[in-house]
Design a protein around this motif. Structure first.
Motif, short mmCIF file in Angstrom:
data_model
loop_
_atom_site.label_atom_id
_atom_site.label_comp_id
_atom_site.label_asym_id
_atom_site.label_seq_id
_atom_site.Cartn_x
_atom_site.Cartn_y
_atom_site.Cartn_z
N LEU A 18 68.05 101.63 76.92
CA LEU A 18 67.75 102.56 78.02
C LEU A 18 68.03 101.91 79.38
O LEU A 18 67.64 102.45 80.41
N GLY A 19 68.66 100.76 79.35
CA GLY A 19 68.98 100.08 80.60
C GLY A 19 67.76 99.49 81.28
O GLY A 19 67.70 99.40 82.50
N LEU A 20 66.77 99.10 80.49
CA LEU A 20 65.54 98.55 81.06
C LEU A 20 65.29 97.14 80.54
O LEU A 20 64.16 96.71 80.39
N GLU A 21 66.36 96.44 80.27
CA GLU A 21 66.24 95.09 79.75
C GLU A 21 65.49 94.21 80.76
O GLU A 21 65.76 94.28 81.96
N GLY A 22 64.56 93.42 80.26
CA GLY A 22 63.83 92.51 81.13
C GLY A 22 62.63 93.13 81.83
O GLY A 22 61.93 92.48 82.57
N TYR A 23 62.37 94.41 81.57
CA TYR A 23 61.24 95.08 82.21
C TYR A 23 59.94 94.89 81.45
O TYR A 23 58.88 95.28 81.94
N GLU A 24 60.03 94.32 80.21
CA GLU A 24 58.87 94.40 79.32
C GLU A 24 57.57 93.84 79.89
O GLU A 24 56.50 94.37 79.63
N ASP A 25 57.66 92.79 80.72
CA ASP A 25 56.42 92.18 81.20
C ASP A 25 55.97 92.72 82.55
O ASP A 25 54.97 92.26 83.09
N GLN A 26 56.69 93.69 83.08
CA GLN A 26 56.29 94.25 84.38
C GLN A 26 55.06 95.13 84.24
O GLN A 26 54.89 95.81 83.23
N ASP A 27 54.24 95.13 85.29
CA ASP A 27 53.11 96.04 85.34
C ASP A 27 53.68 97.46 85.46
O ASP A 27 54.42 97.77 86.39
N ALA A 28 53.34 98.31 84.50
CA ALA A 28 53.96 99.65 84.43
C ALA A 28 53.69 100.49 85.67
O ALA A 28 54.47 101.37 86.01
N SER A 29 52.56 100.21 86.35
CA SER A 29 52.21 101.05 87.49
C SER A 29 53.05 100.74 88.73
O SER A 29 52.97 101.44 89.73
N THR A 30 53.86 99.69 88.65
CA THR A 30 54.65 99.31 89.83
C THR A 30 56.07 99.87 89.79
O THR A 30 56.87 99.58 90.67
N LEU A 31 56.39 100.67 88.76
CA LEU A 31 57.77 101.14 88.61
C LEU A 31 58.08 102.34 89.49
O LEU A 31 57.19 103.08 89.89
N SER A 32 59.35 102.55 89.75
CA SER A 32 59.77 103.72 90.52
C SER A 32 59.72 104.96 89.63
O SER A 32 59.54 104.85 88.42
N GLY A 33 59.91 106.13 90.24
CA GLY A 33 59.86 107.38 89.48
C GLY A 33 60.87 107.43 88.35
O GLY A 33 60.54 107.82 87.23
N GLY A 34 62.09 107.01 88.65
CA GLY A 34 63.13 107.06 87.64
C GLY A 34 62.86 106.09 86.50
O GLY A 34 63.07 106.42 85.33
N GLU A 35 62.36 104.90 86.87
CA GLU A 35 62.03 103.91 85.83
C GLU A 35 60.88 104.41 84.97
O GLU A 35 60.89 104.28 83.75
N THR A 36 59.87 104.99 85.64
CA THR A 36 58.72 105.51 84.90
C THR A 36 59.17 106.58 83.91
O THR A 36 58.69 106.64 82.79
N GLN A 37 60.11 107.41 84.36
CA GLN A 37 60.59 108.48 83.48
C GLN A 37 61.28 107.87 82.25
O GLN A 37 61.10 108.34 81.13
N ARG A 38 62.04 106.79 82.47
CA ARG A 38 62.71 106.17 81.33
C ARG A 38 61.72 105.47 80.41
O ARG A 38 61.88 105.45 79.19
N ILE A 39 60.64 104.90 81.02
CA ILE A 39 59.58 104.30 80.19
C ILE A 39 58.92 105.38 79.34
O ILE A 39 58.64 105.18 78.16
N SER A 40 58.69 106.54 79.94
CA SER A 40 58.07 107.64 79.19
C SER A 40 58.96 108.03 78.02
O SER A 40 58.48 108.33 76.93
N LEU A 41 60.24 108.03 78.28
CA LEU A 41 61.20 108.37 77.24
C LEU A 41 61.13 107.32 76.11
O LEU A 41 61.06 107.66 74.93
N ILE A 65 61.01 97.08 70.28
CA ILE A 65 60.74 97.54 71.65
C ILE A 65 61.80 96.97 72.60
O ILE A 65 62.34 97.70 73.44
N LEU A 66 62.11 95.69 72.44
CA LEU A 66 63.10 95.08 73.33
C LEU A 66 64.46 95.74 73.15
O LEU A 66 65.20 95.98 74.11
N GLU A 67 64.76 96.06 71.91
CA GLU A 67 66.03 96.71 71.58
C GLU A 67 66.12 98.06 72.29
O GLU A 67 67.13 98.40 72.91
N LEU A 68 65.03 98.83 72.20
CA LEU A 68 65.00 100.16 72.81
C LEU A 68 65.11 100.06 74.33
O LEU A 68 65.86 100.81 74.97
N LEU A 69 64.37 99.11 74.92
CA LEU A 69 64.44 98.92 76.37
C LEU A 69 65.88 98.65 76.79
O LEU A 69 66.36 99.19 77.79
N LYS A 70 66.55 97.83 75.99
CA LYS A 70 67.92 97.48 76.30
C LYS A 70 68.80 98.73 76.29
O LYS A 70 69.61 98.95 77.19
#
Lengths: 354, 228
Positions: free
Chosen positions: A124-147, A117-122
């Motif tokens: 997608l340019g989302l390194e360090g996001y793993e512990d964030q509450d998913a509901s607090t992300l912006s639209g673009g970030e949410t879209q990348r999380i969905s991906l 999971i950490l590898e994939l986040l990296k």
């Protein structure tokens, strides 16, 4: 064998037809763009492909498997398909929990999935996001999380429903870069539904123009140059589309009566047709010239629009034609509104369709 | 007026000195109401889920019925369960009339509609996209339902707490099924009603304060949960 084959698929809601007789096949490693206006049935088609809905009739073969089988078989096939929805939602919990979901229901615990999971986040340019509450992300970030959530299980095919429709240009660019990367480095098979023609063209190997039924499938440039019918022509922004009557003439030529003028074309079609001439295939001069162009008409300039490097003219030949010319030749010819100009185009530049 | 003020201070005294009778009644009340809430939750949450997830004929009518039963009179449930558990009734052989067990059954029935109803409301509060999302990510039907329930967990907890509130504050079932037997089935509400009619104001006030405190705690909990 194509990875996905759709045969004569139709879908009605109650009596309202949403999709009619869709036939499509997608080869492994390619990107198919499904392009059409809002409400054309793109989302419904993707939902049927993702086996979230049943078609009213027709068949879907996934990797040769019939998908109309039992609930359990459908779930097994669904597990090989990833989908990113147009309006992404997140589960309660952290980004990590969200991405872990697909693995969790396949019986893989958090600990063993962590590295992946950490590898994939990296990536997608989302390194360090793993512990964030998913509901607090912006639209673009949410879209990348969905991906990421769809990609973590390495699906055989990825369905993207309007992946950037609600995003700002920067986020859009990021998502498009990820899609291109997946295509080039991982040869991921994808279907991208979008109303954005340019995006569809940029990302896809092949595009299908959808509006309830598929109007045309082909390479993007093919569809742009030779739309098969009026809907496609309008949708791809084809200019100078005029209704007329075609009649065979000598030397493999056909005469098309457009009402005001009669033009030559090389179409084999006869009867009621649409003729279209791309503005860039028309030359403008201030006198009759001897060229190989069979079609030459005199008209009056009605409108002049500066569109950056080019000048866009509307010339009245009985029908209004749009033509482009460079700024230099525009100035050389001293064109103003009301000027008389000659337009020339070849018979082969006339694209004719029913 | 003097009587009320005196009663109030004596009541406080009963509470702070941990009067054995007050404590015993409070504990029994909690035990019975918590048991019926637990039992009610076990039945009502899955049932509410079933009603929400399945489409069947008459679903609307069922929902209307459930909502009507929110205000089911406690004495009516008392009567119903009394008839069921009385010696000539169908469940008479269980000897549950005038026992805490019988009270638990009665209160469970009483709070079922409210927990079922609010379970459905809780599940409705989960975005429809969650279902598609979990299915799309490969969840089985059971896993999908579990996911939706988990998304609704705070609202579901709210439904359970509401059920508990109704159970602990009702008097009809407790009186008719429990019989208000001292040291056995006597709970806060039934004691208050009896002691007040006997003129034993301070005990009633003490129990009233405790009941109100429990209600306050429930409310605070609910508010906390709803903020999430």
């Amino acid at each position: 064998m194509p990875l996905l084959e759709i045969k004569n698929l139709s879908k009605n809601y109650e009596d309202k037809p949403i999709l009619e007789n869709i036939t499509l096949s997608i080869e492994k490693g390619t990107i198919m763009g499904i392009i059409g206006p809002t409400g054309c049935g793109k989302t419904t088609l993707l939902r049927i492909i993702d086996l979230l809905e049943h078609p009213s009739s027709g068949k879907i073969l996934f990797d040769g498997l019939d998908t109309s089988k039992s609930k359990k078989d459908r779930m097994e096939i669904r597990r090989r398909i990833g989908m990113v929805f147009q309006n992404p939602v997140v589960f309660n919990g952290t980004v990590f929990d969200n991405i872990h979901y697909g693995l969790n229901i396949r019986g893989q615990d958090k600990k063993s999935s962590r590295h992946k999971i950490l590898e994939l986040l990296k990536s997608l340019g989302l390194e360090g996001y793993e512990d964030q509450d998913a509901s607090t992300l912006s639209g673009g970030e949410t879209q990348r999380i969905s991906l990421a959530r769809a990609l973590i299980t390495q699906p055989d095919i990825l369905l993207l429903d309007e992946p950037t429709a609600n995003l700002d240009p920067v986020s859009t660019e990021k998502i498009e870069a990820i899609i291109e990367d997946l295509h080039q480095k991982k040869q991921t098979t994808m279907i991208i539904a979008t109303h954005n023609l340019m995006q569809g063209q940029r990302l896809s190997d092949e595009i299908a123009i959808l509006n309830k039924k598929i109007h045309q499938i082909g390479k993007p440039e093919e569809i742009f140059r030779t739309p098969k019918n009026k809907f496609v022509a309008d949708f791809v922004g084809m200019e100078n589309v005029i209704r007329g009557k075609a009649k065979k003439a000598d030397h493999d030529l056909t005469l098309i009566n457009l009402g005001g003028i009669v033009i030559y074309s090389s179409t084999p079609l006869e009867g009621g047709v649409y003729a279209s001439i791309r503005p860039e295939d028309i030359t403008v001069s201030n006198m009759k010239v001897r060229t190989s162009a069979l079609n030459e008409f005199k008209g009056t300039v009605r409108e002049i629009k500066d569109i950056g490097t080019l000048i866009n003219l509307k010339v009245d030949l009985g029908e209004i034609f749009t033509v482009y010319m460079t700024k230099k030749s525009f100035l050389d010819l001293k064109i103003t509104i009301g000027s008389q100009v000659w337009l020339q185009f070849k018979a082969s530049a006339v694209h004719v369709f029913k | 007026m003097n009587e009320i003020v005196n009663g109030f201070f004596q009541a406080i005294n009963l509470i702070v000195t941990l009067n054995p009778e007050v404590m015993e009644i409070t504990l029994r009340t909690l035990e019975i109401s918590l048991s019926s809430t637990f039992l009610g939750t076990l039945i009502a949450v899955p049932l509410g889920g079933l009603i929400y997830f399945r489409n069947f004929k008459g679903k609307r009518s069922v929902m209307n019925l459930i909502q009507t039963l929110y205000s089911l009179p406690t004495v009516l449930v008392g009567l119903l369960v009394f008839l069921l558990l009385s010696y000539q009734g169908p469940l008479g052989g269980l000897n549950l009339l005038f026992t805490p067990g019988g009270m638990i059954i009665g209160q469970t029935i009483l709070i079922l509609p409210i927990i079922i109803g609010f379970t459905i409301t809780a599940l409705k509060g989960v975005k429809g996209e969650i279902k598609d999302l979990s299915m799309s990510l490969g969840a089985s039907e059971f896993q999908t339902i579990y996911t939706i329930m988990r998304e609704a967990k705070y609202a579901l907890l709210g439904a359970v707490i509401l059920g508990f509130g109704r159970a602990i504050s009702e008097v009809g079932v407790a009186l008719m099924i429990g019989g208000n037997i001292r040291g056995f089935t006597r709970v806060i509400t039934t004691t208050m009603s009896l002691e007040t009619s006997k003129g034993n104001i301070e005990l009633s006030i003490a129990l009233g304060i405790i009941l109100l405190t429990i209600a306050l705690i429930i409310n605070l909990l609910l508010n906390q949960i709803q903020e999430k």
